[in-house]
Design a protein around this motif. Structure first.
Motif, PDB file in Angstrom:
ATOM      1  N   ASP A  84       0.866  -1.189   0.000  1.00  0.00           N
ATOM      2  CA  ASP A  84       0.000   0.000   0.000  1.00  0.00           C
ATOM      3  C   ASP A  84       0.892   1.225   0.000  1.00  0.00           C
ATOM      4  OD1 ASP A  84      -2.459  -1.160  -0.011  1.00  0.00           O
ATOM      5  OD2 ASP A  84      -2.506  -1.400   2.176  1.00  0.00           O
ATOM      6  N   LEU A  85       0.671   2.119  -0.945  1.00  0.00           N
ATOM      7  CA  LEU A  85       1.476   3.342  -0.996  1.00  0.00           C
ATOM      8  C   LEU A  85       0.606   4.531  -0.601  1.00  0.00           C
ATOM      9  CD1 LEU A  85       3.397   2.886  -4.389  1.00  0.00           C
ATOM     10  CD2 LEU A  85       4.324   2.654  -2.074  1.00  0.00           C
ATOM     11  N   ALA A  86       1.096   5.337   0.333  1.00  0.00           N
ATOM     12  CA  ALA A  86       0.399   6.582   0.673  1.00  0.00           C
ATOM     13  C   ALA A  86       0.616   7.548  -0.480  1.00  0.00           C
ATOM     14  CB  ALA A  86       0.963   7.158   1.958  1.00  0.00           C
ATOM     15  N   ALA A  87      -0.483   8.137  -0.993  1.00  0.00           N
ATOM     16  CA  ALA A  87      -0.359   9.030  -2.159  1.00  0.00           C
ATOM     17  C   ALA A  87      -1.512  10.025  -2.160  1.00  0.00           C
ATOM     18  CB  ALA A  87      -0.392   8.206  -3.448  1.00  0.00           C
ATOM     19  N   PRO A  88      -1.318  11.181  -2.793  1.00  0.00           N
ATOM     20  CA  PRO A  88      -2.440  12.119  -2.931  1.00  0.00           C
ATOM     21  C   PRO A  88      -3.609  11.441  -3.640  1.00  0.00           C
ATOM     22  CG  PRO A  88      -0.379  13.160  -3.598  1.00  0.00           C
ATOM     23  CD  PRO A  88      -0.079  11.701  -3.402  1.00  0.00           C
ATOM     24  N   GLY A  89      -4.842  11.819  -3.295  1.00  0.00           N
ATOM     25  CA  GLY A  89      -6.034  11.179  -3.865  1.00  0.00           C
ATOM     26  C   GLY A  89      -6.095  11.265  -5.378  1.00  0.00           C
ATOM     27  N   GLY A  90      -5.475  12.286  -5.957  1.00  0.00           N
ATOM     28  CA  GLY A  90      -5.531  12.479  -7.407  1.00  0.00           C
ATOM     29  C   GLY A  90      -4.467  11.712  -8.173  1.00  0.00           C
ATOM     30  N   MET A  91      -3.681  10.888  -7.474  1.00  0.00           N
ATOM     31  CA  MET A  91      -2.650  10.090  -8.155  1.00  0.00           C
ATOM     32  C   MET A  91      -3.195   8.678  -8.358  1.00  0.00           C
ATOM     33  SD  MET A  91       0.126  11.803  -8.857  1.00  0.00           S
ATOM     34  CE  MET A  91       1.230  10.462  -9.286  1.00  0.00           C
ATOM     35  N   ARG A  92      -3.229   8.225  -9.615  1.00  0.00           N
ATOM     36  CA  ARG A  92      -3.662   6.849  -9.910  1.00  0.00           C
ATOM     37  C   ARG A  92      -2.433   5.941  -9.921  1.00  0.00           C
ATOM     38  NH1 ARG A  92      -5.463   6.451 -15.082  1.00  0.00           N
ATOM     39  NH2 ARG A  92      -5.456   8.712 -15.288  1.00  0.00           N
ATOM     40  N   VAL A  93      -2.354   5.028  -8.928  1.00  0.00           N
ATOM     41  CA  VAL A  93      -1.168   4.166  -8.806  1.00  0.00           C
ATOM     42  C   VAL A  93      -1.502   2.793  -9.369  1.00  0.00           C
ATOM     43  CG1 VAL A  93       0.496   3.138  -7.217  1.00  0.00           C
ATOM     44  CG2 VAL A  93      -0.447   5.412  -6.728  1.00  0.00           C
ATOM     45  N   SER A  94      -0.684   2.293 -10.302  1.00  0.00           N
ATOM     46  CA  SER A  94      -0.930   0.930 -10.780  1.00  0.00           C
ATOM     47  C   SER A  94       0.349   0.106 -10.701  1.00  0.00           C
ATOM     48  CB  SER A  94      -1.517   0.920 -12.191  1.00  0.00           C
ATOM     49  OG  SER A  94      -0.705   1.650 -13.058  1.00  0.00           O
ATOM     50  N   TRP A  95       0.161  -1.165 -10.318  1.00  0.00           N
ATOM     51  CA  TRP A  95       1.277  -2.098 -10.161  1.00  0.00           C
ATOM     52  C   TRP A  95       1.268  -3.107 -11.300  1.00  0.00           C
ATOM     53  CZ3 TRP A  95       4.721  -1.954  -6.011  1.00  0.00           C
ATOM     54  CH2 TRP A  95       4.386  -1.091  -4.969  1.00  0.00           C
ATOM     55  N   VAL A  96       2.448  -3.469 -11.765  1.00  0.00           N
ATOM     56  CA  VAL A  96       2.557  -4.581 -12.713  1.00  0.00           C
ATOM     57  C   VAL A  96       3.669  -5.494 -12.205  1.00  0.00           C
ATOM     58  CG1 VAL A  96       1.684  -3.444 -14.804  1.00  0.00           C
ATOM     59  CG2 VAL A  96       4.071  -3.145 -14.184  1.00  0.00           C
ATOM     60  N   THR A  97       3.546  -6.784 -12.492  1.00  0.00           N
ATOM     61  CA  THR A  97       4.621  -7.700 -12.085  1.00  0.00           C
ATOM     62  C   THR A  97       5.418  -8.119 -13.323  1.00  0.00           C
ATOM     63  OG1 THR A  97       3.009  -9.473 -12.094  1.00  0.00           O
ATOM     64  CG2 THR A  97       3.615  -8.594  -9.941  1.00  0.00           C
ATOM     65  N   ARG A  98       6.657  -8.511 -13.065  1.00  0.00           N
ATOM     66  CA  ARG A  98       7.613  -8.825 -14.131  1.00  0.00           C
ATOM     67  C   ARG A  98       7.067  -9.877 -15.079  1.00  0.00           C
ATOM     68  NH1 ARG A  98      12.754  -7.535 -12.295  1.00  0.00           N
ATOM     69  NH2 ARG A  98      11.662  -5.623 -12.740  1.00  0.00           N
ATOM     70  N   THR A  99       7.372  -9.721 -16.363  1.00  0.00           N
ATOM     71  CA  THR A  99       6.969 -10.711 -17.361  1.00  0.00           C
ATOM     72  C   THR A  99       8.219 -11.343 -17.977  1.00  0.00           C
ATOM     73  OG1 THR A  99       6.967  -9.027 -19.080  1.00  0.00           O
ATOM     74  CG2 THR A  99       4.858  -9.439 -17.958  1.00  0.00           C
ATOM     75  N   VAL A 100       8.016 -12.368 -18.794  1.00  0.00           N
ATOM     76  CA  VAL A 100       9.155 -13.038 -19.433  1.00  0.00           C
ATOM     77  C   VAL A 100       9.906 -12.115 -20.388  1.00  0.00           C
ATOM     78  CG1 VAL A 100       8.360 -15.416 -19.238  1.00  0.00           C
ATOM     79  CG2 VAL A 100       7.610 -14.017 -21.181  1.00  0.00           C
ATOM     80  N   GLU A 101       9.281 -11.016 -20.763  1.00  0.00           N
ATOM     81  CA  GLU A 101       9.960 -10.056 -21.671  1.00  0.00           C
ATOM     82  C   GLU A 101      11.129  -9.363 -20.986  1.00  0.00           C
ATOM     83  OE1 GLU A 101       6.311  -9.943 -22.042  1.00  0.00           O
ATOM     84  OE2 GLU A 101       6.771 -11.288 -23.717  1.00  0.00           O
TER      85      GLU A 101
END
Ligand SMILES: Cc1cc2nc3c(=O)[nH]c(=O)nc-3n(C[C@H](O)[C@H](O)[C@H](O)COP(=O)(O)OP(=O)(O)OC[C@H]3O[C@@H](n4cnc5c(N)ncnc54)[C@H](O)[C@@H]3O)c2cc1C
Length: 267
Positions: free
Chosen positions: A187-204
């Motif tokens: 969980d990252l603390a961030a301003p409400g107007g920041m859209r945070v998205s996570w991705v996990t490593r791929t074979v690329e």
């Protein structure tokens, strides 16, 4: 960057595994009281003894000049030097502690822990000597930036965490973070107007998933306005590819900070 960066000696207080890819090393010592923490992605050069048990011989820093004095130290006594980000600084009376999140990575052939700092972080004991050379934050949005767009891999996560924590509450924008394992997500603390998205490593390979997400965001209506600010750090191909994607979407070069934090052997 400070005009007179300070080289400060410290010792390891503790080292704790945080998640599959992160070891948190806490350092402390009286000299850290002189460290002037600016928040955001404030980074420093970390100096370690060349071998466990070897003395820590440090360069004479004059103003911002440290590289030549560092090279002047005979090779067998020269400390190991790498770049790291301040996670947090705590002051209790005379005692100051500073946290570092070190990415653990393994040799793809042998499966053994690789990289001198990752090996040190996983095996260091309280009392071990080190030093840090203050470098200040990299994040540098123009005062008139309307929104910020951040992208990083795991080496940039400590910086992104600090940036999101310290941005003014009204800030709008996007943040994309790529990590090797789903269990590295936090969980990252961030301003409400920041859209945070996570991705996990791929074979690329490292950075490819974050870059794909950034390109898709730019295409699907997340295109930055010319007065926005872009910040892309991590594996070299993510940094240069991210800059290219933001430039192609109309962001001027002067409004993008990008930095290759490390280089994958295939890039
Ligand atoms: C401003 C800045 C801030 C940074 N902050 C952090 C931070 O807070 N935490 C952090 O972990 N890193 C951070 N980095 C990245 C870190 O400096 C590099 O990963 C560095 O290469 C690690 O140093 P090393 O001495 O252990 O390995 P090196 O001797 O530099 O490299 C040894 C081998 O390991 C490989 N390697 C290095 N890093 C990785 C990795 N992450 N994954 C896979 N392979 C790797 C290299 O390609 C090389 O083959 C930062 C870099 C910069 C420029």
């Amino acid at each position: 960057m400070p005009t007179h960066p300070q080289l400060l000696r410290a010792r390891v207080v503790r080292s704790v595994r945080r998640s599959p890819s992160f070891q948190r090393v806490t350092i402390g010592g009286p000299e850290l009281a002189g460290f002037s923490y600016a928040g955001f992605d404030h980074w420093f050069r970390l100096f370690l003894p060349p071998r466990p048990g070897a003395p820590l011989v440090l360069p004479q820093v004059r103003g911002r000049v440290w590289w030549q004095p560092y090279l002047d130290i005979p090779e067998d006594r020269r400390p190991h030097c790498s770049n790291y980000t301040v996670v947090d600084v705590r002051r209790r009376g005379e005692h100051t502690e500073l946290d570092i999140d070190v990415v653990l990575h393994w040799d793809e052939g042998t499966g053994e822990l690789a990289g001198p700092v990752a090996q040190w972080a996983a095996s260091t004991a309280p009392g071990s000597e080190l030093a840090i050379l203050d470098q200040g934050p990299l994040f540098d949005p123009p005062a008139d930036a309307t929104a910020v767009h951040l992208a990083a891999d795991e080496t940039g996560l400590p910086g992104l965490r600090g940036i999101l924590r310290d941005l003014p509450e009204h800030t709008r924008g996007t943040a994309i973070v790529e990590v090797p394992h789903a269990d590295d997500v936090e969980d990252l603390a961030a301003p409400g107007g920041m859209r945070v998205s996570w991705v996990t490593r791929t074979v690329e390979g490292p950075g490819a998933a974050a870059l794909a997400r950034l390109r898709a965001a730019v295409v699907n209506g997340g295109a930055p306005a010319p007065q926005d600010y872009g910040f892309v750090v991590g594996e070299a191909a993510l940094a240069t590819g991210g800059r290219r994607a933001l430039r192609a979407a109309g962001l001027p070069a002067a409004r993008i900070t990008f930095s290759g934090f490390w280089k994958h052997r295939l890039h």
